[in-house]
Design a protein around this motif. Structure first.
Motif, PDB file in Angstrom:
ATOM      1  N   ILE A 108       0.795  -1.224  -0.087  1.00  0.00           N
ATOM      2  CA  ILE A 108      -0.103  -0.006   0.099  1.00  0.00           C
ATOM      3  C   ILE A 108       1.010   1.274   0.036  1.00  0.00           C
ATOM      4  CG2 ILE A 108      -1.479   1.394   1.490  1.00  0.00           C
ATOM      5  CD1 ILE A 108      -2.987  -0.899   0.004  1.00  0.00           C
ATOM      6  N   GLY A 109       0.524   2.083  -0.868  1.00  0.00           N
ATOM      7  CA  GLY A 109       1.366   3.373  -1.125  1.00  0.00           C
ATOM      8  C   GLY A 109       0.644   4.612  -0.234  1.00  0.00           C
ATOM      9  N   ASP A 110       1.091   5.690  -0.196  1.00  0.00           N
ATOM     10  CA  ASP A 110       0.576   6.964   0.139  1.00  0.00           C
ATOM     11  C   ASP A 110       0.806   8.032  -0.777  1.00  0.00           C
ATOM     12  OD1 ASP A 110      -0.579   9.081   1.761  1.00  0.00           O
ATOM     13  OD2 ASP A 110       0.262   8.409   3.587  1.00  0.00           O
ATOM     14  N   GLN A 111      -0.128   8.766  -1.220  1.00  0.00           N
ATOM     15  CA  GLN A 111       0.073   9.861  -2.209  1.00  0.00           C
ATOM     16  C   GLN A 111       0.376  11.322  -1.596  1.00  0.00           C
ATOM     17  OE1 GLN A 111      -4.236   9.508  -3.544  1.00  0.00           O
ATOM     18  NE2 GLN A 111      -3.930  11.653  -3.890  1.00  0.00           N
ATOM     19  N   GLY A 112       0.253  11.015  -0.098  1.00  0.00           N
ATOM     20  CA  GLY A 112       0.652  12.343   0.524  1.00  0.00           C
ATOM     21  C   GLY A 112      -0.344  13.561   0.102  1.00  0.00           C
ATOM     22  N   GLN A 113       0.285  14.723   0.125  1.00  0.00           N
ATOM     23  CA  GLN A 113      -0.655  15.948  -0.027  1.00  0.00           C
ATOM     24  C   GLN A 113      -0.642  16.329  -1.196  1.00  0.00           C
ATOM     25  OE1 GLN A 113      -1.871  17.634   2.949  1.00  0.00           O
ATOM     26  NE2 GLN A 113      -1.361  15.621   3.917  1.00  0.00           N
ATOM     27  N   TYR A 114      -0.692  15.247  -2.260  1.00  0.00           N
ATOM     28  CA  TYR A 114      -0.839  15.612  -3.650  1.00  0.00           C
ATOM     29  C   TYR A 114      -2.164  14.876  -4.251  1.00  0.00           C
ATOM     30  CZ  TYR A 114       3.995  16.784  -2.762  1.00  0.00           C
ATOM     31  OH  TYR A 114       5.338  17.402  -2.100  1.00  0.00           O
ATOM     32  N   GLY A 115      -2.659  15.900  -5.194  1.00  0.00           N
ATOM     33  CA  GLY A 115      -3.643  15.215  -6.067  1.00  0.00           C
ATOM     34  C   GLY A 115      -3.329  14.248  -7.039  1.00  0.00           C
ATOM     35  N   THR A 116      -2.589  13.157  -6.800  1.00  0.00           N
ATOM     36  CA  THR A 116      -2.081  12.393  -7.655  1.00  0.00           C
ATOM     37  C   THR A 116      -2.627  10.853  -7.787  1.00  0.00           C
ATOM     38  OG1 THR A 116      -0.464  11.656  -5.904  1.00  0.00           O
ATOM     39  CG2 THR A 116       0.117  13.304  -7.766  1.00  0.00           C
ATOM     40  N   CYS A 117      -4.005  10.842  -7.342  1.00  0.00           N
ATOM     41  CA  CYS A 117      -4.735   9.342  -7.256  1.00  0.00           C
ATOM     42  C   CYS A 117      -4.690   8.808  -8.277  1.00  0.00           C
ATOM     43  CB  CYS A 117      -6.087   9.695  -6.478  1.00  0.00           C
ATOM     44  SG  CYS A 117      -7.344  10.683  -7.475  1.00  0.00           S
ATOM     45  N   VAL A 118      -4.894   9.457  -9.473  1.00  0.00           N
ATOM     46  CA  VAL A 118      -5.067   8.563 -10.644  1.00  0.00           C
ATOM     47  C   VAL A 118      -3.704   7.913 -11.201  1.00  0.00           C
ATOM     48  CG1 VAL A 118      -5.838   8.960 -13.233  1.00  0.00           C
ATOM     49  CG2 VAL A 118      -7.011  10.159 -11.607  1.00  0.00           C
ATOM     50  N   ALA A 119      -2.722   8.631 -10.970  1.00  0.00           N
ATOM     51  CA  ALA A 119      -1.184   8.099 -11.216  1.00  0.00           C
ATOM     52  C   ALA A 119      -1.190   7.097 -10.284  1.00  0.00           C
ATOM     53  CB  ALA A 119      -0.428   9.070 -10.995  1.00  0.00           C
ATOM     54  N   TRP A 120      -1.463   7.092  -9.139  1.00  0.00           N
ATOM     55  CA  TRP A 120      -1.222   5.919  -8.058  1.00  0.00           C
ATOM     56  C   TRP A 120      -1.992   4.655  -8.516  1.00  0.00           C
ATOM     57  CZ3 TRP A 120       1.908   4.869  -4.041  1.00  0.00           C
ATOM     58  CH2 TRP A 120       2.832   6.089  -3.736  1.00  0.00           C
ATOM     59  N   ALA A 121      -3.328   4.920  -8.638  1.00  0.00           N
ATOM     60  CA  ALA A 121      -4.201   3.841  -9.213  1.00  0.00           C
ATOM     61  C   ALA A 121      -3.816   3.092 -10.502  1.00  0.00           C
ATOM     62  CB  ALA A 121      -5.806   4.290  -9.433  1.00  0.00           C
ATOM     63  N   SER A 122      -3.542   4.108 -11.441  1.00  0.00           N
ATOM     64  CA  SER A 122      -3.006   3.163 -12.979  1.00  0.00           C
ATOM     65  C   SER A 122      -1.742   2.916 -13.033  1.00  0.00           C
ATOM     66  CB  SER A 122      -3.451   4.515 -13.895  1.00  0.00           C
ATOM     67  OG  SER A 122      -4.778   4.949 -13.668  1.00  0.00           O
ATOM     68  N   ALA A 123      -0.814   3.770 -12.573  1.00  0.00           N
ATOM     69  CA  ALA A 123       0.665   3.228 -12.686  1.00  0.00           C
ATOM     70  C   ALA A 123       1.140   2.378 -11.426  1.00  0.00           C
ATOM     71  CB  ALA A 123       1.695   4.569 -12.583  1.00  0.00           C
ATOM     72  N   TYR A 124       1.136   3.192 -10.247  1.00  0.00           N
ATOM     73  CA  TYR A 124       1.745   2.036  -9.158  1.00  0.00           C
ATOM     74  C   TYR A 124       0.877   0.818  -8.866  1.00  0.00           C
ATOM     75  CZ  TYR A 124       3.264   1.150  -4.431  1.00  0.00           C
ATOM     76  OH  TYR A 124       3.916   0.476  -3.316  1.00  0.00           O
TER      77      TYR A 124
ATOM     78  N   CYS B 140     -19.238  -8.256  -1.254  1.00  0.00           N
ATOM     79  CA  CYS B 140     -18.459  -6.938  -1.461  1.00  0.00           C
ATOM     80  C   CYS B 140     -17.417  -6.868  -2.379  1.00  0.00           C
ATOM     81  CB  CYS B 140     -18.110  -6.468   0.033  1.00  0.00           C
ATOM     82  SG  CYS B 140     -19.149  -6.048   1.276  1.00  0.00           S
ATOM     83  N   PHE B 141     -16.908  -5.742  -2.938  1.00  0.00           N
ATOM     84  CA  PHE B 141     -15.455  -5.730  -3.453  1.00  0.00           C
ATOM     85  C   PHE B 141     -14.763  -5.236  -2.584  1.00  0.00           C
ATOM     86  CE2 PHE B 141     -18.691  -5.335  -7.254  1.00  0.00           C
ATOM     87  CZ  PHE B 141     -18.365  -6.444  -7.872  1.00  0.00           C
ATOM     88  N   LEU B 142     -13.225  -5.654  -2.884  1.00  0.00           N
ATOM     89  CA  LEU B 142     -12.170  -5.223  -2.358  1.00  0.00           C
ATOM     90  C   LEU B 142     -11.501  -4.038  -3.007  1.00  0.00           C
ATOM     91  CD1 LEU B 142     -10.239  -5.613   0.133  1.00  0.00           C
ATOM     92  CD2 LEU B 142      -8.861  -7.254  -1.501  1.00  0.00           C
ATOM     93  N   VAL B 143     -11.213  -3.078  -2.402  1.00  0.00           N
ATOM     94  CA  VAL B 143     -10.721  -1.808  -2.859  1.00  0.00           C
ATOM     95  C   VAL B 143      -9.454  -1.540  -2.337  1.00  0.00           C
ATOM     96  CG1 VAL B 143     -11.133   0.917  -3.210  1.00  0.00           C
ATOM     97  CG2 VAL B 143     -12.861  -0.720  -3.452  1.00  0.00           C
ATOM     98  N   VAL B 144      -8.578  -1.106  -3.179  1.00  0.00           N
ATOM     99  CA  VAL B 144      -6.966  -0.866  -2.839  1.00  0.00           C
ATOM    100  C   VAL B 144      -6.954   0.831  -2.941  1.00  0.00           C
ATOM    101  CG1 VAL B 144      -4.575  -0.922  -3.251  1.00  0.00           C
ATOM    102  CG2 VAL B 144      -6.434  -2.973  -4.000  1.00  0.00           C
ATOM    103  N   ASN B 145      -6.594   1.683  -1.903  1.00  0.00           N
ATOM    104  CA  ASN B 145      -6.540   2.966  -1.827  1.00  0.00           C
ATOM    105  C   ASN B 145      -4.944   3.440  -1.777  1.00  0.00           C
ATOM    106  OD1 ASN B 145      -7.178   5.572  -1.712  1.00  0.00           O
ATOM    107  ND2 ASN B 145      -8.579   5.402   0.059  1.00  0.00           N
ATOM    108  N   SER B 146      -4.712   4.719  -1.767  1.00  0.00           N
ATOM    109  CA  SER B 146      -3.452   5.101  -1.785  1.00  0.00           C
ATOM    110  C   SER B 146      -3.167   6.238  -0.617  1.00  0.00           C
ATOM    111  CB  SER B 146      -3.044   5.924  -3.152  1.00  0.00           C
ATOM    112  OG  SER B 146      -3.904   6.710  -3.476  1.00  0.00           O
TER     113      SER B 146
END
Length: 592
Positions: free
Chosen positions: A98-114, A277-283
């Motif tokens: 599990i990663g942490d995007q921190g204080q940035y609006g980078t969620c699409v990059a985390w979901a798609s790339a990471y 339920c579906f298992l969801v992975v967050n960042s």
């Protein structure tokens, strides 16, 4: 990313300070508000930087997935990813920590790339969890933002631009470009980082239907994770280890009404909760949710209040999964069918009132057997002229079928399909241009004969309810019946221009070709191709149009649609309609 669980931690200390000051009636929300004010944060919108700019998405012009496996068999119980005893799938073994995007609006990059790109790479190479802990086997969200090079800050992106980037340029590893020192995301990757990224492109990506739990589960059954966009409420924001599963969101005090976020679905459990339920992975790191994961009720996921778009990524080794079993390619085969001519013309016959109807068209076509071996009529093969939606290939229709079979008539017979009810019922396909042929096609000869200038010509009427952007394609072996030395040259496309722009139809009339509705296409023609030569226009996939449907996908879809009976059902429904009956009668008169 600004997360409300950060405020919850600080609230404990603040509550103690408040109690000693005589403030004893604070609710949890009051404490969060006090702390937010102390930090200079608007507590009614503390999660605004989730990072998914959904308003920039253009779903109408994103290719929908065909998901051909579902055409043949909706039951994936034999999949190695499905645990039939527990009614569940868990794909997290191929996901990075599990990663942490921190204080940035980078969620699409985390979901798609990471997460999603790392998953594809891990599955292709069968990486272990210990290997996935290495930065050399993870992909960098920072690279995405810097390579986009169209941002003045790190505050958001959307799926189309991110997935386009991964497809065209790839994505660098975390080792090559760590997720540190993002600054304002306005820099450029180094040449070495771009070189590294080029090793990790994807073949394509497809939008999927997120309104049906069964559809989402079918992808998970196939071992494919899903990146998706969702709208978040307070229940989601405040989830911790005590949170069982998300089944509703009743308020948006901390998230704001437009807290749109990108995540990954990596499994399901049909026995968790009343609906599964579906298992969801967050960042957001492991301190949020259940160590960074959350379960979401299947009906709530698909009910229109949470998830609103989803995508699957295709690697070069698994896209499309379904065509390999249907392609009959053999480099040593003595047969190679190549369409050599396709014209799409005005229907113009003197003294015929239909000449003024722009829906009536004429197709001139020919197909050449560039091999040395003869194609027996016993192969039951067919040439088809089809149209399909440029962004949803499930929306297709048959305009012409030229069918070769020894099941009807005597050797050498060639007849319109409507003159033989047995042939009509057997094939189960009707339109305004259909013929059956009990003939063999020799090597080095076209279906229209030995004369180099020969071709077939059929008049037909376009569907009057056809609206949108479509391609027209002549498929030389539409049902994948012939073992050929090359398959990719079976297709010849008619497009709006030399840039392979889709044709825009309005009520069945092409509007963006030449100067108006009465259109004559330029001939795409070769005279006598050699075996394994390309067709004059054999694919729509170009550097400018990388994500369009491949000929593999179209071929497999048509073949399996025929096998499943859906092609027959669709054609017969048209045949029985009032429009179909009228068109057939007119076409019979014209094409005699």
């Amino acid at each position: 990313m600004k997360k409300s669980n950060i405020l919850k931690v600080g609230a404990v200390a603040l509550f103690a300070a408040a109690a000693t000051s005589g403030i004893t009636s604070c609710t949890a929300e009051d404490i969060i508000n006090i702390l937010a004010n102390a930090l200079g944060i608007d507590s009614t919108n503390v999660d605004q930087h989730t990072g998914y700019d959904w308003e920039d998405e253009d779903p109408e012009h994103l290719e929908d997935d065909i998901n051909i496996l579902n055409i043949v068999d909706d039951d994936n119980e034999d999949s190695p990813f499905v645990n039939n005893q527990t009614g569940s799938v868990d794909l997290t073994n191929y996901l990075p920590p599990i990663g942490d995007q921190g204080q940035y609006g980078t969620c699409v990059a985390w979901a798609s790339a990471y997460n999603a790109r790392t998953y594809l790479y891990a599955k292709e190479n069968n990486l272990s969890k210990s290997q996935l802990a290495s930065a050399s086997n993870q992909f960098s969200p920072k690279y995405i933002f810097y390579a986009l090079n169209n941002r003045s800050s790190c505050d958001g992106s959307y799926f189309e631009e991110v997935l386009d980037l991964i497809q065209k340029k790839g994505v660098a590893t975390m080792q090559s470009m760590p997720y540190t020192n993002l600054g304002s995301c306005t820099g450029d990757p180094s040449s070495s980082q771009n070189t590294n990224a080029a090793n990790y492109k994807i073949k394509s990506y497809r939008e999927i239907d997120m309104t049906k739990p069964s559809n989402i589960k079918s992808y998970l059954d196939q071992g494919r994770v899903i990146v998706f966009g969702a709208q978040l409420g307070d229940e989601f924001m405040l989830a911790d280890r005590s949170f069982d599963y998300l089944y509703q969101q009743t308020s948006f005090n901390y998230s704001g009404m437009h807290a749109n976020h990108a995540m990954v679905i990596a499994g399901y459990d049909d026995y968790k909760g009343p609906n599964g339920c579906f298992l969801v992975v967050n960042s957001w790191g492991t301190s949020w949710g259940n160590d960074g994961y959350i379960w979401v009720d299947q009906k709530y996921m698909c009910g229109g209040q949470f998830a609103f778009c989803g995508f699957v990524l295709n690697g070069f080794n698994d896209s499309p999964q379904i065509s390999s079993a249907n392609k009959v390619e053999n480099p040593s085969a003595g047969i190679d069918l190549i369409p050599t001519m396709l014209q799409y013309n005005d229907y113009d016959v003197e003294d015929d009132e239909e000449s003024d109807d722009p829906l009536w068209r004429v197709c001139d076509y020919n197909v050449f057997n560039a091999g040395s071996s003869s194609i027996s009529a016993s192969k039951d093969w067919g040439i088809c002229l089809l149209y399909y939606n440029a962004y949803d290939a499930n929306d297709y229709g048959v305009l012409l079928v030229d069918y070769y079979s020894d099941d009807f008539g005597a050797p050498g017979d060639v007849e319109p399909l409507w003159d033989n009810s047995e042939a009509s019922n057997y094939l189960g396909i009707q339109s305004s241009g259909f013929c059956w042929n009990n003939i063999d096609v020799a090597g080095g000869v076209s279906v229209a004969g030995e004369d180099e200038d020969s071709y077939f010509s059929w008049a037909f009427r376009m569907p009057e309810n056809l609206n949108g952007q479509y391609y027209i394609v002549l498929a030389a072996d539409a049902f994948a019946s012939i073992e050929e030395s090359k398959e990719d040259n079976n297709y010849l496309f008619f497009t709006a221009d030399d840039n392979n722009t889709p044709i825009t139809f309005v009520d069945g009339v092409a509007t963006n070709v030449n100067d108006g509705s009465m259109v004559t296409a330029k001939a795409r023609k070769v005279i006598r191709p050699k075996q394994n030569d390309p067709s004059p226009c054999q694919t729509m996939v170009t550097e400018k149009n990388l994500n369009t449907y491949s000929t593999d996908e179209i071929s497999a879809m048509l073949n399996l649609e025929k096998k499943s009976g859906r092609l027959k059902a669709k054609a017969l429904a048209w045949q029985k309609s009032s429009q179909g009956k009228a068109v057939m009668a007119k076409a019979k008169q014209i094409n005699r």
